[in-house]
Design an enzyme around this catalytic site. Structure first.
Site, mmCIF file in Angstrom:
data_model
loop_
_atom_site.group_PDB
_atom_site.id
_atom_site.type_symbol
_atom_site.label_atom_id
_atom_site.label_comp_id
_atom_site.label_asym_id
_atom_site.label_seq_id
_atom_site.Cartn_x
_atom_site.Cartn_y
_atom_site.Cartn_z
ATOM 1 N N CYS A 2 45.633 12.292 34.892
ATOM 2 C CA CYS A 2 45.432 13.029 36.329
ATOM 3 C C CYS A 2 46.904 13.407 36.903
ATOM 4 C CB CYS A 2 45.317 12.225 37.481
ATOM 5 S SG CYS A 2 43.629 11.522 37.278
ATOM 6 N N ARG A 28 47.408 18.016 32.721
ATOM 7 C CA ARG A 28 47.234 16.275 32.760
ATOM 8 C C ARG A 28 45.919 16.090 33.028
ATOM 9 N NH1 ARG A 28 52.119 13.882 33.393
ATOM 10 N NH2 ARG A 28 51.140 12.035 34.176
ATOM 11 N N TRP A 76 41.818 13.666 35.695
ATOM 12 C CA TRP A 76 41.123 13.600 34.482
ATOM 13 C C TRP A 76 40.162 12.286 34.664
ATOM 14 C CZ3 TRP A 76 41.347 9.639 30.524
ATOM 15 C CH2 TRP A 76 40.837 10.072 29.261
ATOM 16 N N ASN A 102 47.288 8.503 40.400
ATOM 17 C CA ASN A 102 47.158 8.658 38.900
ATOM 18 C C ASN A 102 47.326 7.418 38.316
ATOM 19 O OD1 ASN A 102 47.422 9.426 36.044
ATOM 20 N ND2 ASN A 102 49.785 9.731 36.532
ATOM 21 N N GLY A 103 46.299 6.958 37.286
ATOM 22 C CA GLY A 103 46.311 5.585 36.754
ATOM 23 C C GLY A 103 44.882 4.830 37.038
ATOM 24 N N GLU A 475 48.098 16.694 10.747
ATOM 25 C CA GLU A 475 48.268 17.407 12.011
ATOM 26 C C GLU A 475 47.453 18.794 12.028
ATOM 27 O OE1 GLU A 475 49.426 16.873 14.637
ATOM 28 O OE2 GLU A 475 50.083 18.915 15.801
ATOM 29 N N LYS A 479 45.063 19.652 15.065
ATOM 30 C CA LYS A 479 45.302 20.965 15.942
ATOM 31 C C LYS A 479 43.944 21.762 15.665
ATOM 32 C CE LYS A 479 48.046 20.126 17.475
ATOM 33 N NZ LYS A 479 48.782 19.333 17.846
ATOM 34 N N GLU A 482 40.910 19.985 17.762
ATOM 35 C CA GLU A 482 41.404 19.964 19.175
ATOM 36 C C GLU A 482 41.110 21.225 20.020
ATOM 37 O OE1 GLU A 482 45.440 19.051 19.699
ATOM 38 O OE2 GLU A 482 45.389 18.534 21.699
ATOM 39 N N HIS A 498 38.224 10.395 -3.963
ATOM 40 C CA HIS A 498 37.858 8.931 -3.556
ATOM 41 C C HIS A 498 36.931 9.211 -2.312
ATOM 42 C CE1 HIS A 498 40.836 7.166 -6.033
ATOM 43 N NE2 HIS A 498 41.655 7.913 -5.458
ATOM 44 N N LYS A 597 47.380 16.290 28.577
ATOM 45 C CA LYS A 597 48.477 16.516 27.949
ATOM 46 C C LYS A 597 48.879 14.902 27.913
ATOM 47 C CE LYS A 597 52.203 18.636 26.278
ATOM 48 N NZ LYS A 597 51.796 19.068 24.978
HETATM 49 O O1 M6R Z 1 53.477 12.271 24.755
HETATM 50 P P1 M6R Z 1 52.814 11.952 23.396
HETATM 51 O O2 M6R Z 1 53.498 12.552 22.378
HETATM 52 O O3 M6R Z 1 53.109 10.187 23.605
HETATM 53 O O4 M6R Z 1 51.390 12.099 23.352
HETATM 54 C C1 M6R Z 1 50.657 11.538 22.176
HETATM 55 C C2 M6R Z 1 49.262 12.131 22.008
HETATM 56 O O5 M6R Z 1 48.316 12.040 23.135
HETATM 57 C C3 M6R Z 1 49.712 13.723 21.593
HETATM 58 O O6 M6R Z 1 50.548 13.800 20.700
HETATM 59 C C4 M6R Z 1 48.219 14.548 21.350
HETATM 60 O O7 M6R Z 1 47.706 13.934 20.202
HETATM 61 C C5 M6R Z 1 48.736 16.247 21.337
HETATM 62 N N1 M6R Z 1 48.707 16.371 22.494
HETATM 63 C C6 M6R Z 1 47.607 16.983 20.663
HETATM 64 O O8 M6R Z 1 47.936 18.156 20.437
#
Ligand code: M6R
Length: 602
Positions: A2, A28, A76, A102-103, A475, A479, A482, A498, A597
């Protein structure tokens, strides 16, 4: 998760300021949003859905919300589904106070039981609502908003950035514990938010609140007090970020803008740290770092992939190193030698899993280092050392430029940690110097947009690579899934046979990263032949040094570079692949479903 935001002052349009702030915090969380303003009266408007739903609801009103003090929230969901009722701000039964949070309030159930037993009726499923009822009841006792807030917070367990306004007070009160909260000190108004971009167009003067501190914002000014109520001489610092950096600058999406910002981000990361004439790498932040016999890197998501790359890099330098998922490490910390450095790799510096792992490590006596993008983030402040990646603000939920900058910052760290006999190789210094320009070449010449047209709506997408390219494969897949919502997996190329090879068909494109001509490249080409023999379409991401193109249906070319910098270049192509597929499919690229994020819950 949030985002929360607020402002107080007669010099700003409070409603507009809150909405602008929420727009820049939507990364967020974006399943509901709301605002409240206070002065003589208290007004609250909140709606399920993205911010547009709240804006429409406000436009339907005869006049903007009134009052010099305001708070806002973008959610969120953790407790209760997205709905108007579960959206923040939450009020007490009398509609006298409004709270944003937030939390997670961990003891909310026992507080709710207590309040319900006392006859309070709840309007939402959220943990936050207990705060508004407690606050209302303390105000009923005749105390000030500040005192009532302090008494309320004393009852809470968990993580929170909290802020409240009340009818009859031109005041915002706020506090934090394990969730970010920063004040913005303007000339005609004072602001607060979960993150600086929310008020950057008003001021660059900020105060980072510490856990347990309380802030009181009024038109006449602001004060910070500690947990006991004693005034704190809070330091005002100036952030270097520019408001321009937080806009889309003409790009359709923040993600595309941030992909294109990579040359600049990398230059910033390297600036003043690589002396080409002397052939040296010097990082002032790491001057005070002792020598360590081993390194553990803890991180999540994209940052975990950077950590995997960093571990490989350190191992190649002869330093025992391993990467761990922070959420696993937090509950089962890896065994540690006495001279272990624990490195938290985290773009935001606020990821709860990573903070928890770092705290676990520190509790066991380890030295900790945060590799982070956000100056004065919680990770930066709590760790013994901080290495900033200097990528600039990243708004798109999908991490792009920060991954590239993390890889390069980890190179600087590995160089610093090498043995005294080690001398930075000249070719590495040259490769780092050339990297921003080479990334620009990839951006200018990429054929990703046209290549992906052939591969929409397939059953699954696979990404493979070896050594430094293994994290790139992971990665690339992260991406892709996601932002396209399509099934994608990344594998170490040698692992295909494997098990995963059973999934490979003519309907599953395989993206293979192959650079150079070394053993890793040759073996990956062998794996490419295996998938080709199963009729899978192959897209090779390559610098053209090997003959992998002979076995590929399409080639995405990158310039020849150093084995350590090639992953950055290959990854840019895979970022563009994911972006263009998601764009063709009309996905919500900057705010993918179910994600946020900054993941500030464990
Ligand atoms: O802020 P951080 O790098 O600690 O975030 C960790 C993950 O939540 C973040 O890298 C997430 O996997 C990416 N936003 C994905 O694109």
């Amino acid at each position: 998760m949030c985002g929360i935001v607020g402002c107080v002052g007669h010099g700003v349009d409070v409603q507009e300021t809150l909405l602008d702030g929420l727009a820049s915090l939507e990364y967020r969380g974006y399943d509901s949003a709301g605002i409240a303003t206070a002065g003589e009266t208290l007004s609250v408007v909140k709606r399920a859905g993205e911010l547009d739903a709240l804006v429409a609801a406000l436009e339907d009103r005869d006049a903007p919300l009134d009052g010099p003090a305001g708070v806002g929230h973008t959610r969120w969901s953790t407790h209760g589904p997205p709905s108007d009722a579960n959206a923040h701000p939450h009020t007490d039964e009398a509609g006298r106070v409004a709270v944003v949070h937030n939390g997670i309030i961990e003891n909310y159930q026992s507080l709710r039981d207590e309040l319900e037993a006392a006859g309070v009726t709840f309007a939402s499923d959220t943990d936050t609502e207990v705060v508004s009822h407690l606050l209302g009841r303390h105000l009923d006792e005749g105390t000030t908003l500040e005192a009532a807030f302090r008494e309320t917070v004393a009852r809470l367990e968990g993580s929170y950035a909290l802020a409240a306004v009340a009818r009859g007070a031109d005041t915002v009160v706020a506090t934090r514990s394990d969730s970010p909260l920063v004040l913005g000190v303007g000339e005609d108004a004072t602001f607060f938010a979960s993150d600086v971009p929310a008020f950057l167009e008003h001021t660059r003067e900020v105060v980072y609140l510490e856990d347990g501190q309380f802030a009181t914002l009024q038109p006449a000014g602001w004060t910070v007090t500690d947990a006991d109520g004693s005034p704190v001489d809070a330091e005002v610092t100036t952030v270097a970020w520019d408001p321009e950096q937080t806009g889309k600058s003409g790009y359709d999406h923040f993600m595309l803008k941030e992909i294109h910002e990579q040359p600049t981000a990398l230059r910033q990361c390297l600036s003043g740290r690589v002396d080409e004439l002397a052939g040296e790498i010097t990082v002032a932040e790491l001057d005070a770092l002792d020598s360590f016999g081993s390194v553990q890197l803890v991180a999540c998501g994209t940052s975990y992939h950077a950590a995997l790359y960093g571990a490989t890099l350190l191992q190649q330098q002869g330093i025992p190193a391993q990467a761990a998922l922070a959420n696993e490490y937090a509950t089962a910390p890896a065994p540690r030698r006495a001279d272990t450095l624990v490195v938290g790799v985290t773009q935001s510096g606020e990821t709860a899993d990573t903070l928890r792992a770092l705290r676990e490590a520190r509790g066991r006596g380890a030295t900790t280092l945060a590799v982070t993008n956000v100056v004065d983030s919680t990770a930066a402040r709590e760790c013994d050392h901080a290495l900033y990646i200097r990528a600039g603000p990243e708004i798109g939920v999908a991490a792009t430029k920060t991954f590239s900058s993390q890889l390069i910052a980890l190179n600087l760290l590995a160089d610093r940690m090498a043995t005294s006999a080690y001398r930075t190789p000249r070719d590495l210094v040259a490769a780092l110097r050339d990297l921003p320009g080479q990334v620009q070449t990839v951006l200018d010449d990429s054929r990703a947009a046209s290549v992906v047209d052939e591969y929409l709506d397939r059953t699954a997408y696979f990404f493979v690579g070896r050594t430094y390219h293994h994290p790139v494969a992971l990665e690339g897949a992260l991406k892709f899934k996601e932002i396209t919502y399509e099934h994608a997996e990344g594998f170490a190329a040698g692992e295909l046979k494997h098990g995963p090879l059973a999934l490979v068909t003519a309907d599953t494109p395989v993206f293979a990263v192959v650079t150079g001509t070394d053993e890793a490249a040759q073996k990956t080409i062998g794996n490419v032949k295996e998938v080709e023999a199963r009729d899978a379409p192959v897209v090779a991401v390559t610098d053209g040094q090997s003959d992998v193109a002979r076995y590929a249906d399409h080639v995405l070319t990158i310039p020849e570079s150093h084995p350590r910098t090639a992953p950055v270049l290959a990854n840019v192509q895979l970022q563009l692949v994911a972006y263009h597929v998601a764009d063709r499919m009309g996905r919500s690229i900057d705010k993918p479903r179910n994600l946020a994020k900054s993941v500030t819950v464990e």
